[in-house]
Design a protein around this motif. Structure first.
Motif, PDB file in Angstrom:
ATOM      1  N   ASP A  55     -35.113 -14.754 -61.177  1.00 16.53           N
ATOM      2  CA  ASP A  55     -36.109 -14.185 -60.297  1.00 16.53           C
ATOM      3  C   ASP A  55     -36.025 -14.692 -58.937  1.00 16.53           C
ATOM      4  OD1 ASP A  55     -36.387 -12.731 -62.842  1.00 16.53           O
ATOM      5  OD2 ASP A  55     -37.840 -14.621 -63.130  1.00 16.53           O
ATOM      6  N   SER A  56     -36.572 -15.561 -58.313  1.00 19.62           N
ATOM      7  CA  SER A  56     -35.929 -16.173 -56.815  1.00 19.62           C
ATOM      8  C   SER A  56     -35.503 -15.424 -55.524  1.00 19.62           C
ATOM      9  CB  SER A  56     -36.362 -17.801 -56.778  1.00 19.62           C
ATOM     10  OG  SER A  56     -34.943 -17.543 -56.825  1.00 19.62           O
ATOM     11  N   MET A  57     -33.951 -13.872 -56.645  1.00 17.55           N
ATOM     12  CA  MET A  57     -33.858 -14.015 -55.094  1.00 17.55           C
ATOM     13  C   MET A  57     -34.455 -12.953 -54.247  1.00 17.55           C
ATOM     14  SD  MET A  57     -29.313 -13.824 -56.789  1.00 17.55           S
ATOM     15  CE  MET A  57     -29.056 -13.120 -55.808  1.00 17.55           C
ATOM     16  N   ASP A  58     -35.023 -12.151 -55.109  1.00 17.29           N
ATOM     17  CA  ASP A  58     -36.263 -10.799 -54.658  1.00 17.29           C
ATOM     18  C   ASP A  58     -37.246 -11.667 -54.192  1.00 17.29           C
ATOM     19  OD1 ASP A  58     -37.896  -9.131 -54.596  1.00 17.29           O
ATOM     20  OD2 ASP A  58     -37.809  -8.086 -57.032  1.00 17.29           O
ATOM     21  N   PRO A  59     -36.555 -10.840 -52.799  1.00 16.59           N
ATOM     22  CA  PRO A  59     -38.345 -11.552 -51.868  1.00 16.59           C
ATOM     23  C   PRO A  59     -39.786 -11.488 -52.291  1.00 16.59           C
ATOM     24  CG  PRO A  59     -36.874 -10.406 -50.556  1.00 16.59           C
ATOM     25  CD  PRO A  59     -36.122 -10.012 -52.224  1.00 16.59           C
ATOM     26  N   ALA A  60     -39.877 -10.946 -52.718  1.00 14.70           N
ATOM     27  CA  ALA A  60     -41.345 -10.773 -53.074  1.00 14.70           C
ATOM     28  C   ALA A  60     -41.703 -11.617 -53.723  1.00 14.70           C
ATOM     29  CB  ALA A  60     -41.566  -8.889 -54.260  1.00 14.70           C
TER      30      ALA A  60
ATOM     31  N   SER B 218     -43.377 -15.834 -50.789  1.00 16.00           N
ATOM     32  CA  SER B 218     -44.592 -15.507 -49.731  1.00 16.00           C
ATOM     33  C   SER B 218     -44.007 -13.929 -49.425  1.00 16.00           C
ATOM     34  CB  SER B 218     -44.330 -16.014 -48.221  1.00 16.00           C
ATOM     35  OG  SER B 218     -42.764 -16.277 -47.540  1.00 16.00           O
ATOM     36  N   GLY B 219     -42.709 -13.910 -49.330  1.00 12.42           N
ATOM     37  CA  GLY B 219     -42.115 -11.882 -48.669  1.00 12.42           C
ATOM     38  C   GLY B 219     -41.206 -12.420 -48.165  1.00 12.42           C
ATOM     39  N   SER B 220     -40.917 -13.460 -47.334  1.00 13.75           N
ATOM     40  CA  SER B 220     -39.571 -13.702 -46.903  1.00 13.75           C
ATOM     41  C   SER B 220     -38.418 -13.827 -47.493  1.00 13.75           C
ATOM     42  CB  SER B 220     -40.107 -15.207 -46.185  1.00 13.75           C
ATOM     43  OG  SER B 220     -41.421 -15.476 -45.420  1.00 13.75           O
ATOM     44  N   SER B 221     -37.613 -13.828 -46.549  1.00 14.92           N
ATOM     45  CA  SER B 221     -36.391 -13.559 -46.588  1.00 14.92           C
ATOM     46  C   SER B 221     -35.294 -13.527 -46.170  1.00 14.92           C
ATOM     47  CB  SER B 221     -35.925 -12.103 -47.412  1.00 14.92           C
ATOM     48  OG  SER B 221     -35.390 -11.285 -46.534  1.00 14.92           O
ATOM     49  N   ILE B 222     -33.910 -14.377 -46.320  1.00 14.19           N
ATOM     50  CA  ILE B 222     -32.800 -14.962 -45.275  1.00 14.19           C
ATOM     51  C   ILE B 222     -31.385 -13.595 -45.806  1.00 14.19           C
ATOM     52  CG2 ILE B 222     -31.095 -15.720 -44.230  1.00 14.19           C
ATOM     53  CD1 ILE B 222     -33.450 -17.974 -44.470  1.00 14.19           C
ATOM     54  N   GLY B 223     -31.309 -12.253 -44.823  1.00 11.66           N
ATOM     55  CA  GLY B 223     -30.554 -11.733 -45.574  1.00 11.66           C
ATOM     56  C   GLY B 223     -30.238 -10.774 -46.145  1.00 11.66           C
ATOM     57  N   GLY B 224     -31.952 -10.472 -46.546  1.00 16.43           N
ATOM     58  CA  GLY B 224     -32.287  -9.738 -47.765  1.00 16.43           C
ATOM     59  C   GLY B 224     -32.494 -10.457 -48.979  1.00 16.43           C
ATOM     60  N   VAL B 225     -31.991 -11.466 -49.757  1.00  9.53           N
ATOM     61  CA  VAL B 225     -32.319 -12.819 -50.444  1.00  9.53           C
ATOM     62  C   VAL B 225     -33.295 -13.496 -50.179  1.00  9.53           C
ATOM     63  CG1 VAL B 225     -31.113 -14.423 -51.677  1.00  9.53           C
ATOM     64  CG2 VAL B 225     -29.766 -12.812 -50.567  1.00  9.53           C
ATOM     65  N   GLY B 226     -33.931 -14.079 -51.069  1.00 13.77           N
ATOM     66  CA  GLY B 226     -35.883 -14.548 -51.178  1.00 13.77           C
ATOM     67  C   GLY B 226     -35.370 -15.686 -50.764  1.00 13.77           C
ATOM     68  N   LEU B 227     -37.015 -15.743 -49.595  1.00  9.19           N
ATOM     69  CA  LEU B 227     -36.403 -17.572 -49.262  1.00  9.19           C
ATOM     70  C   LEU B 227     -36.707 -18.494 -50.339  1.00  9.19           C
ATOM     71  CD1 LEU B 227     -36.193 -18.822 -46.216  1.00  9.19           C
ATOM     72  CD2 LEU B 227     -39.115 -18.682 -46.091  1.00  9.19           C
TER      73      LEU B 227
ATOM     74  N   VAL C 212     -43.030 -20.166 -45.137  1.00  4.75           N
ATOM     75  CA  VAL C 212     -42.221 -21.883 -45.194  1.00  4.75           C
ATOM     76  C   VAL C 212     -42.415 -22.587 -46.626  1.00  4.75           C
ATOM     77  CG1 VAL C 212     -39.901 -22.333 -44.614  1.00  4.75           C
ATOM     78  CG2 VAL C 212     -40.665 -20.501 -42.752  1.00  4.75           C
ATOM     79  N   LEU C 213     -43.955 -23.697 -45.742  1.00  2.00           N
ATOM     80  CA  LEU C 213     -44.115 -23.698 -46.263  1.00  2.00           C
ATOM     81  C   LEU C 213     -44.569 -23.637 -48.126  1.00  2.00           C
ATOM     82  CD1 LEU C 213     -44.970 -26.965 -46.383  1.00  2.00           C
ATOM     83  CD2 LEU C 213     -47.043 -26.342 -46.332  1.00  2.00           C
ATOM     84  N   THR C 214     -45.179 -22.696 -47.988  1.00  2.00           N
ATOM     85  CA  THR C 214     -45.415 -22.220 -49.533  1.00  2.00           C
ATOM     86  C   THR C 214     -44.292 -22.233 -50.626  1.00  2.00           C
ATOM     87  OG1 THR C 214     -47.694 -21.403 -49.210  1.00  2.00           O
ATOM     88  CG2 THR C 214     -46.459 -20.108 -50.753  1.00  2.00           C
ATOM     89  N   ASP C 215     -43.408 -21.340 -49.729  1.00  2.00           N
ATOM     90  CA  ASP C 215     -42.106 -20.927 -51.014  1.00  2.00           C
ATOM     91  C   ASP C 215     -41.006 -22.060 -50.964  1.00  2.00           C
ATOM     92  OD1 ASP C 215     -42.705 -18.090 -49.903  1.00  2.00           O
ATOM     93  OD2 ASP C 215     -40.751 -18.245 -48.211  1.00  2.00           O
ATOM     94  N   THR C 216     -41.781 -23.132 -50.439  1.00  4.66           N
ATOM     95  CA  THR C 216     -40.729 -24.709 -50.648  1.00  4.66           C
ATOM     96  C   THR C 216     -41.443 -24.930 -51.325  1.00  4.66           C
ATOM     97  OG1 THR C 216     -40.185 -24.750 -48.243  1.00  4.66           O
ATOM     98  CG2 THR C 216     -39.964 -27.333 -49.313  1.00  4.66           C
TER      99      THR C 216
END
Length: 521
Positions: free
Chosen positions: A459-464, A467-476, A397-401
């Motif tokens: 681009d960030s809507m893709d969980p890839a 970190s690969g994390s997602s909420i409801g299929g949408v990238g974190l 989560v920290l990385t994605d933030t």
């Protein structure tokens, strides 16, 4: 009794009449910072040692030897935007910078969100810098003691958070004190950092020329040719890179009320800062490519195993027994940047409190040090809590933030560039200078940042992405980036209910170009 004597904010003044287009004093220490001091603080905020060691490897993996070209291409939107900042500062030197200028150009609502983008981006960076400083502290100790196990202590969540909070405390104490203290601290750390990086690059070039490098690569002027970059995606990567490796120069403008010539010094310092940093980046990238090559194995810069910290991997082969200096330079880079980065949000919060966009507490100035004491402490506490929670909950989560930071930077840099274009709309054709510096340059810079903002959102809507994390299929990363903007909108609406005067334009209103002309006469 003055505002200095009481520590209270100066009374609100409508942005009309003689005050329009000018400076509304807030009790800060005037004339405390010169051009050199501002440049040093600007370089410190950008943190070239930390920034390049983390970004050079991934960039080489995408564009190979064309890194110098990509650095120059990525430098363009920052330079064009800097011209817009300079013009706005000449007309309205105010510690609120993007917030104040956004209000004067577009009104209270858009201006408030521009200020929110700056604050949110800076708080994220503050927490990240503290975490990086922790890692390099233990890495340096491991180098000096010859015990690699010590470096692993930085990844223990409890130890990491505790030491991180100590770094934040130290940075806050220095930022709370007067600007002279900040400058003295930065002169030492930034001076050391730059000397080590230049030594590192020069020795690498000499060893490559003498054939003492693992993969000596002959220098070629073609490295500067952007048309030899293999694909458009590589160009996009270069522009995205510029967001991270050049971000932070605008801190010199938030100090404009504390400089010796508010209308000119900050703008000059911003331009010098970006030129010095881009020169340093080019020297280092050329030196390390000549020394290590762009291969994906061994010490090659494209090797994924060393891409997170290429300086550490190459420090021993290049500097030998002096290798620890590189780790010390990166540590000083992150620590110095942690302290100087705290300057920006505190002064933006001060301006927002002063003009009634936030509670009046934020407008309080330390009666002893003439710094935005309350705002400095609040921004440090928020950054500390943010990091501690994110680090303990999930490192992903920290990385994605941190990745969502790019959106915030494009958001408020872009809005500020467009604010310059719109504010000076009736002066575009007054002269060739006005056409280029108040219209064309900031318009192109803002457009590039707007495209990057939208591209990153998609681009960030893709969980890839991340970190690969997602909420409801949408990238974190998308969720966090949009979430930060939504939180800002919610807080803004709440402030509009609590403090309607600001949002009616009574404390800081739109300032048309005609009034600027009147004040210049």
């Amino acid at each position: 009794m003055s505002a200095h004597d009481t520590g209270a904010a100066a009374p609100l003044a409508p942005a009309t009449g003689a005050d329009a287009g000018g400076l509304s004093k807030k009790g800060l220490s005037a004339g405390a910072v010169g051009v050199l001091g501002a440049v040093v603080i600007g370089i410190s905020t950008i943190a070239p040692a930390y920034t390049l060691t983390a970004s050079l490897g991934p960039t080489v993996a995408v564009v190979g030897t064309q890194v110098p070209a990509i650095i120059l291409v990525g430098f363009i939107p920052m330079l064009l935007t800097a011209f817009g900042y300079r013009e706005l500062n000449r007309a309205m030197p105010d510690s609120g910078t993007s917030f104040t200028w956004g209000v004067r150009a577009f009104g209270p609502w858009i201006g408030w969100m521009t200020g929110w983008g700056l604050i949110a981006a800076t708080v994220i960076v503050l927490s990240n810098l503290a975490g990086i400083a922790v890692e390099f502290l233990f890495l340096l100790i491991a180098q000096l003691t010859g015990n690699p196990d010590i470096a692993e202590l930085a990844f223990n969540p409890i130890i990491n958070v505790v030491v991180c909070l100590l770094f934040m405390l130290g940075a806050t104490l220095i930022s709370y004190r007067d600007m002279q203290t900040t400058q003295k601290f930065q002169y030492v750390l930034v001076g050391f950092q730059v000397v080590v990086l230049v030594l590192f690059a020069v020795v690498a070039i000499v060893k490559a020329v003498d054939g003492e490098a693992p993969d000596p690569t002959a220098f070629s002027w073609s490295w500067f040719n952007p048309f030899e970059v293999s694909s458009f995606s590589a160009f996009a990567a270069g522009l995205s890179l510029s967001i991270f490796i050049f971000w932070g120069w605008d801190v010199v403008l938030t100090m404009n009320e504390e400089t010796k010539n508010p209308a000119k010094t900050p703008g000059r310092a911003a331009m010098v800062t970006v030129v010095v940093v881009v020169s340093l980046y080019l020297l280092l990238s050329i030196g390390l490519i000549m020394f290590a090559g762009v291969g994906s194995e061994g010490l090659g810069l494209a090797n994924e195993e060393i891409s997170a910290n290429v300086f550490f991997a190459l420090s021993d082969p290049i500097l030998g027994p002096l290798a620890f200096l590189v780790s010390l330079a990166v540590l000083s880079s992150s620590a110095a940047s942690l302290q100087s980065t705290a300057v920006g949000p505190a002064r933006t919060l001060l301006a927002m409190g002063h003009y009634g966009a936030l509670p009046q507490k934020f407008a309080k100035v330390s009666p002893r040090f003439f710094t935005p004491g309350y705002a400095t402490v609040v921004s440090a506490i928020v950054a500390s809590v943010f990091y501690a929670v994110m680090r303990i909950v999930s490192e992903n989560v920290l990385t994605d933030t941190i990745l969502s930071l790019g959106m915030m930077i494009c958001f408020y840099y872009g809005l500020t560039a467009f604010a310059c274009v719109w504010y000076f709309r009736k002066q575009w054709f007054d002269s060739a200078r006005s056409f280029f510096f108040t219209f064309l340059f900031p318009l192109v810079g803002g457009a590039i940042l707007a495209v990057l903002f939208v591209t990153t959102l998609i681009d960030s809507m893709d969980p890839a992405y991340g970190s690969g994390s997602s909420i409801g299929g949408v990238g974190l990363v998308f969720v966090l980036g949009v979430g930060i903007i939504v939180v800002g909108i919610v807080i803004m609406i709440w402030q509009a209910i609590k403090r309607p005067a600001f949002f009616r334009g009574e404390t800081l209103g739109i300032d048309a170009p005609e009034s600027l002309r009147r004040t210049r006469r």
